[in-house]
Design a protein around this motif. Sequence first.
Motif, short mmCIF file in Angstrom:
data_model
loop_
_atom_site.label_atom_id
_atom_site.label_comp_id
_atom_site.label_asym_id
_atom_site.label_seq_id
_atom_site.Cartn_x
_atom_site.Cartn_y
_atom_site.Cartn_z
N SER A 273 3.21 0.92 3.13
CA SER A 273 3.61 -0.34 3.77
C SER A 273 3.75 -1.41 2.70
O SER A 273 3.19 -1.32 1.61
CB SER A 273 2.58 -0.78 4.82
N MET A 274 4.52 -2.40 3.07
CA MET A 274 4.73 -3.56 2.20
C MET A 274 5.00 -4.77 3.09
O MET A 274 5.77 -4.68 4.05
CB MET A 274 5.92 -3.32 1.27
N ALA A 275 4.33 -5.87 2.77
CA ALA A 275 4.49 -7.07 3.59
C ALA A 275 4.46 -8.30 2.70
O ALA A 275 3.79 -8.33 1.67
CB ALA A 275 3.38 -7.16 4.64
N THR A 276 5.19 -9.31 3.13
CA THR A 276 5.22 -10.59 2.42
C THR A 276 5.33 -11.72 3.43
O THR A 276 5.98 -11.58 4.48
CB THR A 276 6.39 -10.65 1.43
N THR A 277 4.67 -12.84 3.13
CA THR A 277 4.67 -14.01 4.02
C THR A 277 4.83 -15.26 3.18
O THR A 277 4.14 -15.44 2.17
CB THR A 277 3.36 -14.09 4.82
N SER A 278 5.73 -16.15 3.60
CA SER A 278 5.96 -17.42 2.93
C SER A 278 5.65 -18.56 3.91
O SER A 278 6.02 -18.47 5.10
CB SER A 278 7.40 -17.54 2.44
N GLY B 237 0.84 -1.20 0.00
CA GLY B 237 0.00 0.00 0.00
C GLY B 237 0.88 1.25 0.00
O GLY B 237 1.91 1.30 0.68
N HIS B 238 0.49 2.26 -0.78
CA HIS B 238 1.28 3.49 -0.89
C HIS B 238 0.42 4.69 -0.52
O HIS B 238 -0.72 4.81 -0.97
CB HIS B 238 1.81 3.65 -2.32
N VAL B 239 0.99 5.57 0.32
CA VAL B 239 0.33 6.81 0.73
C VAL B 239 1.28 7.95 0.44
O VAL B 239 2.42 7.97 0.94
CB VAL B 239 -0.04 6.78 2.23
N SER B 240 0.86 8.91 -0.37
CA SER B 240 1.73 10.04 -0.74
C SER B 240 1.82 11.04 0.41
O SER B 240 1.00 11.06 1.33
CB SER B 240 1.19 10.73 -1.99
N ASP B 241 2.84 11.92 0.35
CA ASP B 241 3.04 12.93 1.39
C ASP B 241 1.91 13.95 1.42
O ASP B 241 1.65 14.58 2.46
CB ASP B 241 4.38 13.64 1.18
N SER B 242 1.26 14.15 0.28
CA SER B 242 0.18 15.14 0.21
C SER B 242 -1.17 14.57 0.63
O SER B 242 -2.19 15.28 0.53
CB SER B 242 0.07 15.67 -1.23
N TRP B 243 -1.22 13.31 1.06
CA TRP B 243 -2.49 12.72 1.49
C TRP B 243 -2.95 13.40 2.78
O TRP B 243 -2.28 13.32 3.79
CB TRP B 243 -2.32 11.22 1.68
N SER B 244 -4.08 14.10 2.70
CA SER B 244 -4.51 14.96 3.81
C SER B 244 -4.91 14.16 5.04
O SER B 244 -4.85 14.67 6.17
CB SER B 244 -5.69 15.83 3.36
#
Length: 560
Positions: free
Chosen positions: A331-336, A318-325
């Motif tokens: 975040s980034m996650a991985t599971t094996s 998931g990506h949230v920009s700096d201008s997101w009010s």
Amino acid sequence: MFQKPKLLIRTELSPMIRYFLVLLIVIQPFVLLSQSTTRLQKDSLLLDTIRFEESVYKIKHNATDSLKHFTHDSVLHPIKDPLNHIENVGFRFIVRELAVDYAPNQHQTDSVRNAVNTLLQYVGNDSIRNMVFYLKDYIEKRKTEEALREVKKQIELEKVLSYQPDLPVIEERESHETWKTEALDELYNYVEHDPVHQWIREISRDSVFLGVRNFMNDSIKFWINNGRQDYKRFWLKKNKRDSIGIWIQNTSDRSVRILVDDDVYQQSVQRTKVRGTRVLLEKKERADQYALAKLGKYKRYSQIWKVGATVGMAFNQGHVSDSWSRGGESSMATTSTLEAFANYKRGKHTWDNSLKVKYGLLKSGENGFRKNEDRIEFNTKYGQKAVKNWYYSAQFNLKTQMVKGYSYPSDGPRVLKSNFFAPAYIIASVGMDYKPNKNFSVLLSPLSAKYTIVKDTANIDQTAYGVDKDKKVKKEVGSYVNLSHKLKFWEDLVLVNKLTLYSNYSEKPKNIDVDWELSLTMPINQYLSSKFSTHLISDDDTGSKVQFKENFSIGVSYRF
């Protein structure tokens, strides 16, 4: 000369004698007739007088018609022996003698007499034999059904030909043709709707109830010899859920044709090697037709080992920009995951082995990758059947992690909390295992040993896991309960529930250690699946607070 006189004697009969002589002369012909009749009955059969119906006398117009009719109706047919169908002459004589000796007696009830007469009735009833041979011929050749179809076509043809408005009408021919059509129609309806014929038609459909089932548990069932030829649509699927469409037809010669759709990519349907005894279920008659093969005796194959594994990988981003009010961070996650099993079963002995490895990383905001999942669990359990669903069992369980784990305080550097075999939990137990089926198991162990191991005490605080400061291992003796339950809603939607309870006899036996895992696997398509899992731990050695973790992931999994 002297002539000797004649002596005349006059005799008069009495009236009674005269009456007797007259009566004798009158009744003599009747006496002779009765003697001839009696002699005839001893040597031959006397036919009863033929009596004509009233309709016979109504059609008598002249002597010729009467003679013709009388000749037709008074033909004498030879009387057949009711036991003529028995070829053995000696046995035929025995049947007649038994019929005389065991004749039914109105004043006596005898079970043997009744039984003998029942058997004699069967032997002497030639209609049963004729019916059986007719039924056998009907089942093998179906001549009656073919005759019904032929007569039905002729009736329809006669009805079509009889309607010709453009041709001149000939009354005599029309009357004859109409009568013949109606007579054929009556004959057809009588045989077709006769309950005996309908019963013979039903019982003659000796058939095989065939069922076809695919990997997704879809099925179709039908009788091969159901009296008609029709097609049934079905989809064949395998474990990867790719499918091909087929058409199944039951033919008139009691076989099955299977037709595959055109333009099918058949490379995906691979032939796998199957261990065990091979049983031939079909044989090829022609290029497009198969027939059921005869099953011979074979030695049943019992699979001793069952081995399998599932490999999966889940990814979340998931990506949230700096201008997101509204704020937030990327975040980034991985599971094996790796889950493998090897189970042995032979006779009264079972041996179940399982290995579960899980590792996950998380990156949130400006922080680097951190471990959010790390687990190794190995479990082996041996059982010997005691009674019904109970087994004498011995179990060994090991839990640890693979790599280093840290805690990240907000006001300082990270702190090492765990490593490989630091800590590690080992439980060895003996007891009774209740296994009513392969998806449910409860192990009750009144005697078990628990070991808590912290190998690296120099860098890791062993007291956080209940181990004394001057030791690396903590030993406990207590009771142990392990419950495992798997619930399948359908083929791939599986709910797994695992609960472990442990009580230490020497220290606070009422404070029971709880380890409870719950996971729900939900398939999405052939390759993707989602999984929801929870993990709850309550252990006095690691603190009084209840530890809880929840995870939901969507990823790729492969089972082999």
